[in-house]
Design a protein around this motif. Structure first.
Motif, PDB file in Angstrom:
ATOM      1  N   GLY A  50       0.722  -1.419   0.342  1.00 44.69           N
ATOM      2  CA  GLY A  50      -0.637   0.140   0.056  1.00 44.69           C
ATOM      3  C   GLY A  50       0.762   1.444   0.301  1.00 44.69           C
ATOM      4  O   GLY A  50       0.713   1.744  -1.021  1.00 44.69           O
ATOM      5  N   ASN A  51       1.538   1.800   0.653  1.00 45.82           N
ATOM      6  CA  ASN A  51       2.883   2.358   0.675  1.00 45.82           C
ATOM      7  C   ASN A  51       3.336   3.030  -0.150  1.00 45.82           C
ATOM      8  O   ASN A  51       3.851   3.196  -1.197  1.00 45.82           O
ATOM      9  CB  ASN A  51       4.148   1.913   2.118  1.00 45.82           C
ATOM     10  CG  ASN A  51       3.412   2.129   3.171  1.00 45.82           C
ATOM     11  OD1 ASN A  51       2.415   3.309   2.856  1.00 45.82           O
ATOM     12  ND2 ASN A  51       4.043   2.361   4.501  1.00 45.82           N
ATOM     13  N   ALA A  53       2.465   1.540  -3.397  1.00 49.89           N
ATOM     14  CA  ALA A  53       2.034   2.527  -4.242  1.00 49.89           C
ATOM     15  C   ALA A  53       1.179   3.674  -4.014  1.00 49.89           C
ATOM     16  O   ALA A  53       1.006   4.624  -5.050  1.00 49.89           O
ATOM     17  CB  ALA A  53       0.358   1.543  -4.673  1.00 49.89           C
ATOM     18  N   TYR A  54       1.213   4.537  -2.819  1.00 45.00           N
ATOM     19  CA  TYR A  54       0.801   5.763  -2.282  1.00 45.00           C
ATOM     20  C   TYR A  54       2.306   6.810  -2.655  1.00 45.00           C
ATOM     21  O   TYR A  54       2.131   7.540  -3.651  1.00 45.00           O
ATOM     22  CB  TYR A  54       0.753   5.654  -1.194  1.00 45.00           C
ATOM     23  CG  TYR A  54       0.817   6.975  -0.389  1.00 45.00           C
ATOM     24  CD1 TYR A  54      -0.294   7.671  -0.814  1.00 45.00           C
ATOM     25  CD2 TYR A  54       1.689   8.102   0.125  1.00 45.00           C
ATOM     26  CE1 TYR A  54      -0.967   9.358  -0.261  1.00 45.00           C
ATOM     27  CE2 TYR A  54       1.054   8.685   0.832  1.00 45.00           C
ATOM     28  CZ  TYR A  54       0.513   9.413   0.368  1.00 45.00           C
ATOM     29  OH  TYR A  54      -0.081  11.117   0.708  1.00 45.00           O
ATOM     30  N   GLU A  55       3.428   5.668  -2.987  1.00 44.02           N
ATOM     31  CA  GLU A  55       4.598   6.384  -3.012  1.00 44.02           C
ATOM     32  C   GLU A  55       4.642   6.781  -4.246  1.00 44.02           C
ATOM     33  O   GLU A  55       5.080   7.342  -4.594  1.00 44.02           O
ATOM     34  CB  GLU A  55       5.956   6.261  -2.423  1.00 44.02           C
ATOM     35  CG  GLU A  55       5.447   6.032  -0.455  1.00 44.02           C
ATOM     36  CD  GLU A  55       5.478   7.386  -0.684  1.00 44.02           C
ATOM     37  OE1 GLU A  55       6.765   8.212  -1.535  1.00 44.02           O
ATOM     38  OE2 GLU A  55       5.627   8.049   0.478  1.00 44.02           O
ATOM     39  N   VAL A  57       2.294   7.135  -6.558  1.00 44.69           N
ATOM     40  CA  VAL A  57       0.705   7.250  -7.311  1.00 44.69           C
ATOM     41  C   VAL A  57       1.837   9.402  -6.955  1.00 44.69           C
ATOM     42  O   VAL A  57       1.716  10.289  -7.533  1.00 44.69           O
ATOM     43  CB  VAL A  57      -0.244   7.794  -7.072  1.00 44.69           C
ATOM     44  CG1 VAL A  57      -1.269   8.913  -6.532  1.00 44.69           C
ATOM     45  CG2 VAL A  57      -0.931   6.227  -7.489  1.00 44.69           C
ATOM     46  N   ARG A  58       2.482   9.490  -5.446  1.00 49.57           N
ATOM     47  CA  ARG A  58       2.895  11.184  -5.428  1.00 49.57           C
ATOM     48  C   ARG A  58       4.241  11.527  -6.247  1.00 49.57           C
ATOM     49  O   ARG A  58       4.197  12.717  -5.727  1.00 49.57           O
ATOM     50  CB  ARG A  58       3.548  11.308  -4.209  1.00 49.57           C
ATOM     51  CG  ARG A  58       2.316  10.707  -2.686  1.00 49.57           C
ATOM     52  CD  ARG A  58       2.721  10.620  -1.768  1.00 49.57           C
ATOM     53  NE  ARG A  58       2.907  11.919  -1.014  1.00 49.57           N
ATOM     54  CZ  ARG A  58       4.227  12.290  -0.088  1.00 49.57           C
ATOM     55  NH1 ARG A  58       4.467  11.446   0.407  1.00 49.57           N
ATOM     56  NH2 ARG A  58       4.981  14.014   0.280  1.00 49.57           N
ATOM     57  N   ILE A 293       1.393   1.561 -11.561  1.00 48.31           N
ATOM     58  CA  ILE A 293       1.467   1.419  -9.564  1.00 48.31           C
ATOM     59  C   ILE A 293       1.737  -0.018  -8.964  1.00 48.31           C
ATOM     60  O   ILE A 293       2.642  -0.359  -8.202  1.00 48.31           O
ATOM     61  CB  ILE A 293      -0.148   2.077  -9.298  1.00 48.31           C
ATOM     62  CG1 ILE A 293      -0.132   3.677  -9.377  1.00 48.31           C
ATOM     63  CG2 ILE A 293      -1.099   1.553  -7.651  1.00 48.31           C
ATOM     64  CD1 ILE A 293      -1.735   3.748  -9.487  1.00 48.31           C
TER      65      ILE A 293
END
Length: 438
Positions: A50-51, A53-55, A57-58, A293
């Motif tokens: 999850g982290n 994927a989040y990083e 996208v950022r 992602i």
């Protein structure tokens, strides 16, 4: 243990793809299961992925793809591609195979504002193919010129494939953009040389120019000037801005999209067409973003499992020479090109191949251009041949079968591979400009 799990997950990934599972879903499933097995607990695995994927996208660089795709959609729907083709046609009226050369030249320039080969293939299938058939070009020759030259969109910056490669390998997008310019021009010149030689040796495939060009009305002259010079202006704005350091790639993409919107409005594109361009850009971009992602999750799996070191060890145990390693990569890329699209090939192989290439002494930038060229050839490889299917769907002629397009594009397939190995043996073609300008 980690290396074994990675191999099992790679096997599962291949199986899922062969069973028809979407590549992004397959990457997510294998990443999740693999990290879970390595950590021995589900909750930490979900947290890590999850982290990741989040990083992913950022990252600012993720804005580059939708903006460049939007820029290409505005230009495509404005009719600027047709303007550019007609200008190239008039400029080269005395060259053997002038319409095919105009198609290649137009695609070379048009690629610098689209970044997507499919857009070029669709545009020139409707613009160039009917013109070539009207004056008596051999059908396979005309189809090959359209399909083959559209491949330039994946190499001439801004290229979506170069952006994806840069994201996966954490290289500079700007450096890869600049690196693709000279090899792209070399490839275009190889295509043009083939057309001229073929037209001289067999005049029946490309009849010589006969007669005067049609006189243009003032409105047509205005349209062509706006369209063709608008594209050239965008090239200088985007690539020149990156060269001079005025913009980073994300900013260049934003200014490029804004400039393309301005050209589209001047060309008379209405609100409905502008809306359709934005919608199509979203449809093109969303699957790529999802893939990126899930590819980041897949890269995390490879990192946790020590996959690169494990696979390098397998190569070392096999006693392969560097050229055999490269040959194996090429074979894998071409086989994959028969089955899946280029972005998916990059996502699956580059996280593994790029470190291996670096370990045997190949410059990362030169390897990126080499890899893009080989993967580009896969766009013309049967039975998948994404560009071939695009041309078949876009050409307004039911007699233009897939077989004829594959036959016509075979020389271009060969020349792409020739250009790839030229870059491999002469890496300065890819590295000279980034070293001098960035």
């Amino acid at each position: 243990m980690g290396g074994d799990i990675v191999l099992w997950m790679l096997g599962l990934l291949v199986l899922l793809i062969l069973l028809g599972t979407h590549i992004g879903v397959a990457l997510a499933i294998c990443s999740g299961i693999g990290v879970w097995l390595m950590l021995g607990a589900l909750e930490p695995a979900i947290s890590i992925l999850g982290n990741t994927a989040y990083e992913a996208v950022r990252k600012d660089v993720f804005a580059v793809i939708p903006l460049f795709v939007l820029m290409g959609e505005f230009i495509s729907k404005s009719g600027a591609a047709g303007d550019l083709y007609r200008v190239c046609d008039r400029t080269m009226k005395r060259l053997p195979g002038r319409l095919a050369i105009a198609t290649i030249t137009g695609n070379t320039i048009f690629a610098a504002v689209t970044g997507v080969s499919i857009a070029s293939a669709a545009a020139f299938s409707r613009i160039a193919y009917p013109e070539m058939m009207k004056v008596g070009y051999k059908q396979t020759f005309a189809l090959g010129a359209v399909a083959g030259s559209a491949c330039l969109g994946m190499l001439i910056p801004p290229s979506v494939l170069l952006i994806v490669w840069a994201i996966l390998t954490e290289q500079s997008v700007g450096a890869l953009f600049i690196a693709g310019i000279i090899p792209g021009i070399v490839l275009a010149l190889l295509f043009i040389a083939y057309v001229i030689i073929a037209a001289v040796r067999s005049p029946d495939v490309a009849p010589p120019f006969d007669g005067d060009l049609v006189k243009l009305t003032p409105e047509e002259v205005r349209s062509e000037v706006i369209g063709s010079f608008g594209i050239i202006f965008l090239i200088f704005l985007v690539i020149g801005g990156i060269w001079t350091g005025w913009f980073n790639p994300t900013q260049a993409a934003g200014f490029g999209a804004l400039g393309a919107l301005l050209i589209a409005v001047i060309k008379g594109l209405g609100w409905r067409e502008l809306y359709q361009a934005v919608l199509q850009a979203g449809r093109t971009t969303a699957p790529i973003m999802f893939l990126l992602i899930t590819a980041s999750m897949y890269s995390r799996l490879l990192g946790i499992g020590g996959a690169v070191n494990f696979i390098q060890g397998l190569f070392a145990q096999a006693g392969l020479d560097p050229w055999q390693v490269i040959a194996l990569m090429v074979v894998i890329w071409l086989i994959m090109g028969m089955l899946i699209d280029s972005v998916s090939i990059i996502l699956l192989t580059v996280p593994i191949f790029s470190p291996i290439a670096a370990s045997i002494g190949i410059d990362p930038i030169a390897f990126a251009i080499f890899g893009i060229l080989v993967i580009e050839a896969g766009l013309l490889t049967p039975p998948f041949g994404l560009l071939v299917y695009t041309v078949r769907g876009a050409v307004p002629d039911k007699t233009a079968t897939l077989g004829k397009i594959f036959i016509g594009s075979t020389p271009y397939f060969v020349l792409i591979l020739v250009a790839a190995f030229i870059v491999l043996f002469m890496p300065w073609l890819a590295t000279a400009l980034p070293a001098a300008l960035l």
